[in-house]
Design a protein around this motif. Sequence first.
Motif, short mmCIF file in Angstrom:
data_model
loop_
_atom_site.label_atom_id
_atom_site.label_comp_id
_atom_site.label_asym_id
_atom_site.label_seq_id
_atom_site.Cartn_x
_atom_site.Cartn_y
_atom_site.Cartn_z
N UNK A 93 21.17 38.97 51.58
CA UNK A 93 21.74 37.82 50.88
C UNK A 93 21.04 36.54 51.33
N UNK A 94 20.61 35.77 50.36
CA UNK A 94 19.93 34.51 50.64
C UNK A 94 20.78 33.66 51.59
N UNK A 95 20.16 33.16 52.65
CA UNK A 95 20.87 32.38 53.66
C UNK A 95 21.30 33.21 54.86
N UNK A 96 21.19 34.53 54.75
CA UNK A 96 21.60 35.45 55.83
C UNK A 96 20.41 36.05 56.58
N UNK A 97 19.22 35.56 56.28
CA UNK A 97 18.01 36.14 56.86
C UNK A 97 18.02 36.08 58.39
N UNK A 98 18.37 34.94 58.96
CA UNK A 98 18.36 34.80 60.42
C UNK A 98 19.36 35.76 61.06
N UNK A 99 20.56 35.87 60.50
CA UNK A 99 21.57 36.78 61.05
C UNK A 99 21.10 38.23 60.95
N UNK A 100 20.48 38.60 59.82
CA UNK A 100 19.95 39.95 59.65
C UNK A 100 18.88 40.25 60.70
N UNK A 143 16.36 33.93 42.00
CA UNK A 143 17.18 34.24 40.82
C UNK A 143 18.29 35.23 41.15
N UNK A 144 17.93 36.25 41.97
CA UNK A 144 18.89 37.30 42.33
C UNK A 144 19.62 36.99 43.64
N UNK A 145 19.15 35.99 44.39
CA UNK A 145 19.82 35.56 45.60
C UNK A 145 19.62 36.45 46.81
N UNK A 146 18.40 36.98 46.98
CA UNK A 146 18.14 37.81 48.16
C UNK A 146 16.71 37.68 48.64
N UNK A 147 16.50 38.10 49.90
CA UNK A 147 15.17 38.24 50.49
C UNK A 147 14.98 39.71 50.79
N UNK A 200 28.07 44.68 59.25
CA UNK A 200 27.15 43.70 58.69
C UNK A 200 26.99 43.80 57.18
N UNK A 201 27.94 44.44 56.50
CA UNK A 201 27.84 44.65 55.05
C UNK A 201 27.67 43.35 54.28
N UNK A 202 28.22 42.26 54.79
CA UNK A 202 28.14 40.97 54.11
C UNK A 202 26.73 40.40 54.06
N UNK A 203 25.82 40.97 54.83
CA UNK A 203 24.44 40.48 54.85
C UNK A 203 23.60 41.06 53.71
#
Length: 104
Positions: free
Chosen positions: A11-18, A48-52, A85-88
């Motif tokens: 999820x976009x914005x969760x890269x560092x936590x991942x 567009x899809x909100x992920x990395x 960590x499912x929210x990531x």
Amino acid sequence: MFIAMNRFMVVEGSEEAFEEVWKNRDSSLKEMPGFVEFRLLRGPSNAEEGYTLYASHTIWRSREDFVAWTKSENFRDAHKNAGQNKGLYKGPPVFEGFSVVEGA
């Protein structure tokens, strides 16, 4: 040689936590017979899809060595907290396994 990869849509914005989850987990891969190398790869972002896109990439001496890892206590220990960590993620990881045909 066998290459095992899991692709993750983070999820976009969760890269560092991942990335922190991966940096701080004890996989014990180096203890496993046939393990050669591990890399965590960061790919492109899809705004567009909100992920990395990420991929975990392990190299094994053989497919049998990889399968033995997936059935080991080390594997269970390394993955025991994965559900926290499912929210990531945008969906489950996608596994791809490859036998090396030619390499340098």
